[in-house]
Design an enzyme around this catalytic site. Structure first.
Site, PDB file in Angstrom:
ATOM      1  N   ARG A  63      55.510 -29.334 -26.978  1.00  0.00           N
ATOM      2  CA  ARG A  63      55.540 -28.706 -25.665  1.00  0.00           C
ATOM      3  C   ARG A  63      54.370 -29.396 -24.853  1.00  0.00           C
ATOM      4  O   ARG A  63      54.346 -29.516 -23.764  1.00  0.00           O
ATOM      5  CB  ARG A  63      55.579 -27.442 -25.534  1.00  0.00           C
ATOM      6  CG  ARG A  63      56.946 -26.802 -26.019  1.00  0.00           C
ATOM      7  CD  ARG A  63      57.017 -25.326 -26.131  1.00  0.00           C
ATOM      8  NE  ARG A  63      56.046 -24.621 -27.041  1.00  0.00           N
ATOM      9  CZ  ARG A  63      56.519 -24.719 -28.432  1.00  0.00           C
ATOM     10  NH1 ARG A  63      57.697 -24.935 -28.793  1.00  0.00           N
ATOM     11  NH2 ARG A  63      55.414 -24.234 -29.294  1.00  0.00           N
ATOM     12  N   GLU A 100      49.474 -19.957 -37.528  1.00  0.00           N
ATOM     13  CA  GLU A 100      49.309 -18.542 -37.806  1.00  0.00           C
ATOM     14  C   GLU A 100      50.362 -18.039 -38.832  1.00  0.00           C
ATOM     15  O   GLU A 100      50.342 -16.848 -39.426  1.00  0.00           O
ATOM     16  CB  GLU A 100      49.586 -17.601 -36.563  1.00  0.00           C
ATOM     17  CG  GLU A 100      50.860 -18.058 -35.452  1.00  0.00           C
ATOM     18  CD  GLU A 100      50.579 -19.295 -34.693  1.00  0.00           C
ATOM     19  OE1 GLU A 100      51.280 -19.233 -33.700  1.00  0.00           O
ATOM     20  OE2 GLU A 100      49.749 -20.086 -34.896  1.00  0.00           O
TER      21      GLU A 100
END
Length: 180
Positions: A63, A100
């Protein structure tokens, strides 16, 4: 009147439990689909970097490519992609990092920038900071000066923005999702 940060934040969709249970994914595709909102977002970045004397914008896969290429075009400077491992066809340098919810490796062409180039490093969001730090290390390994990191979304509870800023890199964040 709503400020631009809140305006952008209102157009980001939250997808619960994706890509795994417990993750609140901040989806910017809804922001990109609306031409008015997308223009406001790009204008925020352009206002910040119009006088920064940058040579390149580096965008993180994937992105960051969307944002970075448009910002580079509007600033009339070059764009370089920092890709996931195995996606670049030329000689590369690589950096592995923790996410994460896993680990990853990113790569950069060895001729993507030259020593002394002033680079803006851009991505859609910062969570644990691993992606941004890996991009910074790759650019610096090639001699570039990372002037600033920039993201649309900060997830401050995950500690990434603090990690990046503790290295001395200024991080520009359009909005945050504190406490979410």
């Amino acid at each position: 009147m709503i400020n631009s940060s809140e305006f952008i934040k209102q157009h980001i969709r939250t997808v619960p439990d994706w890509p795994q249970a417990g993750v609140q994914f901040r989806d910017i595709t809804t922001l990109l689909q609306d031409p008015k909102v997308f223009r406001v977002l790009i204008d925020i970045f352009l206002a910040r970097y119009a006088d920064a004397k940058l040579d390149l914008v580096a965008g993180m896969d994937a992105r960051g490519f969307i944002l970075g290429s448009v910002v580079a075009y509007e600033l009339n400077i070059g764009f370089v992609p920092i890709r996931k491992k195995g996606k670049l066809p030329f000689t590369t340098v690589s950096e592995s990092y923790e996410l994460e919810y896993g680990s990853a490796t990113v790569e950069l062409h060895t001729d993507a920038c030259k020593a002394g180039d002033r680079v803006l490093l851009i991505d859609d969001l910062i969570a644990t900071g691993g992606t941004m730090m890996a991009g910074k290390k790759l650019l610096e390994r090639l001699g570039a000066v990372v002037v600033e990191g920039a993201v649309i979304v900060d997830l401050p509870e995950l500690g990434g923005s603090k990690l990046v800023e503790d290295t001395g890199l200024t991080l520009f964040k359009v909005c945050d999702f504190s406490g979410h």
